[in-house]
Design an enzyme around this catalytic site. Sequence first.
Site, PDB file in Angstrom:
ATOM      1  N   LYS A  89     -14.505  -0.206   5.353  1.00  0.00           N
ATOM      2  CA  LYS A  89     -14.228  -1.244   6.368  1.00  0.00           C
ATOM      3  C   LYS A  89     -12.738  -1.573   6.301  1.00  0.00           C
ATOM      4  O   LYS A  89     -12.221  -1.926   5.241  1.00  0.00           O
ATOM      5  CB  LYS A  89     -15.070  -2.474   6.069  1.00  0.00           C
ATOM      6  N   ASP A  90     -12.066  -1.455   7.439  1.00  0.00           N
ATOM      7  CA  ASP A  90     -10.631  -1.729   7.454  1.00  0.00           C
ATOM      8  C   ASP A  90     -10.241  -2.467   8.725  1.00  0.00           C
ATOM      9  O   ASP A  90     -11.105  -2.967   9.447  1.00  0.00           O
ATOM     10  CB  ASP A  90      -9.824  -0.432   7.267  1.00  0.00           C
ATOM     11  N   MET A  91      -8.924  -2.511   9.008  1.00  0.00           N
ATOM     12  CA  MET A  91      -8.453  -3.262  10.172  1.00  0.00           C
ATOM     13  C   MET A  91      -7.547  -2.435  11.085  1.00  0.00           C
ATOM     14  O   MET A  91      -6.937  -2.984  11.989  1.00  0.00           O
ATOM     15  CB  MET A  91      -7.727  -4.537   9.702  1.00  0.00           C
ATOM     16  N   GLU A  92      -7.455  -1.117  10.852  1.00  0.00           N
ATOM     17  CA  GLU A  92      -6.513  -0.303  11.641  1.00  0.00           C
ATOM     18  C   GLU A  92      -7.047   1.027  12.164  1.00  0.00           C
ATOM     19  O   GLU A  92      -6.647   1.463  13.258  1.00  0.00           O
ATOM     20  CB  GLU A  92      -5.239   0.004  10.817  1.00  0.00           C
ATOM     21  N   GLU A 127       0.841  -1.205   0.000  1.00  0.00           N
ATOM     22  CA  GLU A 127       0.000   0.000   0.000  1.00  0.00           C
ATOM     23  C   GLU A 127       0.878   1.258   0.000  1.00  0.00           C
ATOM     24  O   GLU A 127       0.516   2.286  -0.586  1.00  0.00           O
ATOM     25  CB  GLU A 127      -0.889   0.026   1.251  1.00  0.00           C
ATOM     26  N   THR A 142      -5.895   0.617   2.319  1.00  0.00           N
ATOM     27  CA  THR A 142      -7.007   0.128   1.517  1.00  0.00           C
ATOM     28  C   THR A 142      -8.175  -0.212   2.441  1.00  0.00           C
ATOM     29  O   THR A 142      -8.028  -0.281   3.659  1.00  0.00           O
ATOM     30  CB  THR A 142      -6.600  -1.117   0.708  1.00  0.00           C
ATOM     31  N   ASP A 171     -12.026  -3.820  -2.470  1.00  0.00           N
ATOM     32  CA  ASP A 171     -13.050  -4.873  -2.581  1.00  0.00           C
ATOM     33  C   ASP A 171     -14.385  -4.297  -2.143  1.00  0.00           C
ATOM     34  O   ASP A 171     -14.429  -3.342  -1.377  1.00  0.00           O
ATOM     35  CB  ASP A 171     -12.678  -6.070  -1.694  1.00  0.00           C
TER      36      ASP A 171
END
Length: 244
Positions: free
Chosen positions: A178-181, A18, A94, A204
């Site tokens: 929607k992410d993870m961080e 990224e 992302t 996505d």
Amino acid sequence: MPDHPIKHAALLFAMQDEALPLIRRLELADKGPISPPMPMRWYDGAVGALRIDVVVMGADRRFGIDCIGTQPAAVATQLVIDKLDPDLLINAGTCGGFIKRGGEIGKVYLTGGPFNFHDRRIPLAPFEKYADGGWTLCDVDAWAQALGLEQGAVSSGNSLDMNDDDAARIERAGTIAKDMEAAAIAWVADQHEKPLCAVKAVTDLVDGPHPTHEEFERHLHTASDALSETLDKLLNYLADENRR
Ligand code: SAH
């Protein structure tokens, strides 16, 4: 919001893929690990009068893959604030987008929040709000308008997929990314009263027909290129007048 001009921005990325397009584009210098033995890597440079630091989570020493997810993101944020003390934090990366909210592969959002968690279930009254987060840490209205970027809620969790409860929370918040961080970074930023915005490119479509992991892999490079282009514009915009 910063109450003084922004002269120094620090960008936090989860994945090397990224970050690489921006590192190359801005010809940032590789400063190595920011705090050995932790895996986070540090790059620095400038855009006009704006000092830029980039910190990427780095490779996990045991599993050898990028340290995605909340705990490396929180540790990295603490290190960045401690060692670099930027005026502005930017979580760049992302995300999963949503067709029903206008999401498209490669679309890039700029947002100051709210940053929510969707996978922390603590049904004990005083902890419920803490679990969800909901931090808004930067007013990016003028920036988003100038650059033609959409804003909205980001939701973070430690899974690439989601269960029904995650989906309900994501829906209730009107989530666009929607992410993870992001929410993990927001918690640390909030403790230090540091402004945080996120720039997120869609890899996505969460509510689309394709499996998330396949779409993610297919579009990671396209999305990361779009991300670096938008970041370049944002950093130039911020550098122009040492924006507030
Ligand atoms: N399978 C990938 C792992 C990527 S995990 C690989 O092997 O390289 C997803 C990363 O991209 C996380 O850092 C997260 O912030 C972001 N992301 C992109 N799409 C996501 C989605 N739909 N849900 C959660 N995170 C997503």
